[in-house]
Design a protein around this motif. Structure first.
Motif, PDB file in Angstrom:
ATOM      1  N   ALA A 162      38.575   8.769  18.614  1.00  0.00           N
ATOM      2  CA  ALA A 162      37.617   9.665  19.218  1.00  0.00           C
ATOM      3  C   ALA A 162      36.157   9.258  18.739  1.00  0.00           C
ATOM      4  N   CYS A 163      35.937   8.553  17.682  1.00  0.00           N
ATOM      5  CA  CYS A 163      34.750   8.198  17.058  1.00  0.00           C
ATOM      6  C   CYS A 163      34.384   6.657  17.238  1.00  0.00           C
ATOM      7  N   ILE A 164      35.193   6.104  18.043  1.00  0.00           N
ATOM      8  CA  ILE A 164      35.115   4.465  17.962  1.00  0.00           C
ATOM      9  C   ILE A 164      33.529   4.113  18.470  1.00  0.00           C
ATOM     10  N   ASP A 165      32.939   5.105  19.100  1.00  0.00           N
ATOM     11  CA  ASP A 165      31.697   4.927  19.706  1.00  0.00           C
ATOM     12  C   ASP A 165      30.196   5.690  19.008  1.00  0.00           C
ATOM     13  N   LYS A 166      30.947   6.034  17.836  1.00  0.00           N
ATOM     14  CA  LYS A 166      29.667   6.749  17.087  1.00  0.00           C
ATOM     15  C   LYS A 166      29.133   5.999  15.943  1.00  0.00           C
ATOM     16  N   ASN A 167      27.760   5.744  15.973  1.00  0.00           N
ATOM     17  CA  ASN A 167      26.983   4.990  15.007  1.00  0.00           C
ATOM     18  C   ASN A 167      26.583   5.996  14.155  1.00  0.00           C
ATOM     19  N   MET A 168      27.164   5.994  12.805  1.00  0.00           N
ATOM     20  CA  MET A 168      26.774   6.959  11.640  1.00  0.00           C
ATOM     21  C   MET A 168      25.303   7.159  11.343  1.00  0.00           C
ATOM     22  N   ILE A 169      24.697   6.036  11.363  1.00  0.00           N
ATOM     23  CA  ILE A 169      23.295   6.018  11.173  1.00  0.00           C
ATOM     24  C   ILE A 169      22.441   6.797  12.038  1.00  0.00           C
ATOM     25  N   ASP A 170      22.931   6.836  13.278  1.00  0.00           N
ATOM     26  CA  ASP A 170      22.062   7.647  14.762  1.00  0.00           C
ATOM     27  C   ASP A 170      22.402   8.947  14.451  1.00  0.00           C
TER      28      ASP A 170
END
Length: 459
Positions: A73-81
């Motif tokens: 579910a988080c494969i497209d989430k960039n932690m820095i953004d």
């Protein structure tokens, strides 16, 4: 290389793609069927070792099904953004606050962040010590060209830190049977150029905790005698997620005022998937302002501390999942089972005869690991490297390696008991060790393997 349209109905291993070797250097010119490409790469990955049997690694190799779903579910989430993914950022902040509570940070505004692993977290902790030391020296009108860092026998990330940032590494050598930092030895290496002392909560080579409180008390006395205020950074890569649950009375964290920062690996005994680490500072003032960057081109003015920029958010979400899923009770049960299995292994290995236990997995003294050496003064007819090599026949990776400076001739073998290394697997390993010893007794090595010939060990 590509499959032609008229061959789409071919069976996977009868297709053009899998009837030849895969490209190794030349970039492919055409597209290929996704299912067949997947099958080909999956087959190559079978040649890797079975991670569940890898008893060298500290990293988590088993996860609940819900973890796999969260990672997807988080494969497209960039932690820095943090502007685009504000809830992921909030979850990271919650983890930081929970770790501040777990490690007894003073009440207030917790200062810390996630990283790609404990090595990055260690780099940030070390860099903060260097920057604080430089600021103090400049204020006193003193030179800043000869910083040094005092450690015991440490993992390679600290060697990287001192080399990358031009810091003299004063690594206390192992000698005379002493395999850890001691307060007396640490003080011998401290002076006005020491940016900090780094005890390790779970030494890589043996699994034992270094005595953080004793070192802190010694540095308190050292400051009284010399006026030099030398901070402690605790490398809690493994122990930071073990001691709070299985040795809660052990004083190693922010309960000690001299401890200014801590790093830990979420993907080790934090039970999160690879790769996530954490770094925490005691107070805001312990993180120098010149290490903080403000970034406005992602949609908002965001605070950034970590060395890496774009990072996946799934591991942070999964870390939070574990905190909620397990709580203190669950972590205590999971790690307690690991410690019990480690003691089982230590007793069984000791009873085999040739081995002397170096560390037995005592939860009050170290991590759930067992380390041993061959008994001195006996011709065993094999080396620990021979035993490690023989165990690989059954898929087990039980590393043998030599110790650092001053003990280079001493070989050690070690098992890490992580979540997922069940008692049943431990019993099967013991049976395989006994079979391996019987084989080596029947077929003694004419020239036992040495460390330079055995497979590599880098954990």
């Amino acid at each position: 290389m590509n499959d032609h349209p008229e061959n789409r109905n071919d069976e996977v291993y009868g297709s053009n793609l899998l009837s030849q070797t895969l490209p190794k250097s030349e970039f492919p010119s055409a597209e290929n069927d996704p299912g067949r490409v997947f099958a080909a790469i999956r087959d190559e990955l079978m040649l890797d070792g079975n991670s569940r049997q890898n008893l060298a690694t500290f990293c988590q190799t088993w996860e609940e099904p819900e973890i796999h779903k969260l990672m997807d579910a988080c494969i497209d989430k960039n932690m820095i953004d943090k502007d685009e993914y504000p809830q992921t950022a909030e979850i990271e902040a919650r983890c930081v606050r929970m770790l501040a509570d777990l490690w007894h940070a003073p009440a207030g505004n917790p200062t810390g962040c996630s990283t790609t692993g404990s090595s990055e977290a260690a780099m940030l902790g070390g860099l903060a010590m260097k920057r604080r030391w430089e600021a103090r020296r400049k204020a006193e009108g003193k030179p800043i060209d000869k910083p040094n860092l005092v450690t015991g026998p440490v993992q390679v990330c600290w060697h990287k830190f001192t080399r990358y940032w031009d810091v003299e590494h004063r690594e206390i050598p192992m000698e005379n049977g002493r395999l850890l930092m001691t307060p007396e030895e640490a003080l011998k290496y401290c002076d006005e150029n020491t940016i900090g002392v780094v005890p390790t909560l779970g030494v890589t080579f043996t699994g034992e905790y270094e005595p953080v409180k004793a070192v802190s008390d010694a540095l308190d006395r050292f400051e009284q005698d010399t006026g030099l205020d030398i901070p402690i950074h605790v490398d809690g890569a493994s122990g930071g997620f073990l001691a709070p649950f299985c040795a809660p009375d052990l004083e190693w964290d922010f309960r000690l005022p001299r401890v200014r920062s801590i790093n830990a690996s979420g993907h080790k005994f934090g039970l999160a998937p690879l790769g996530v680490g954490w770094v925490m500072w005691r107070e805001e003032r312990d993180l120098p302002e010149n290490m903080i960057f403000w970034v406005n081109y992602l949609g908002g003015n965001m605070k950034d501390i970590a060395l890496n920029f774009s990072r996946p958010g799934g591991q942070i979400a999964c870390q939070y999942y574990n905190f909620l899923r397990l709580g203190r009770e669950g972590y205590r049960k999971v790690h307690g089972a690991c410690y019990d299995s480690a003691r089982f292994l230590a007793n069984e290995i000791s009873a085999m005869g040739p081995f002397e236990i170096v560390f037995d997995g005592d939860r009050g003294r170290g991590i759930p690991a067992v380390s041993w050496k061959l008994k001195d003064g006996i011709d065993h007819g094999f080396s620990l490297f021979d035993l490690a090599d023989r165990l690989r026949v059954r898929g087990w990776q039980v590393p043998a390696y030599t110790l650092p400076a001053h003990c280079e001739e001493q070989a050690i073998q070690r098992i890490l008991v992580r979540n997922g290394v069940s008692r049943d697997l431990c019993a099967l390993l013991i049976a395989d060790m006994k079979r391996a010893l019987a084989h080596l007794d029947k077929h003694p090595a004419r020239v036992p393997l040495g460390g330079d010939e055995a497979s590599g060990f880098h954990h």
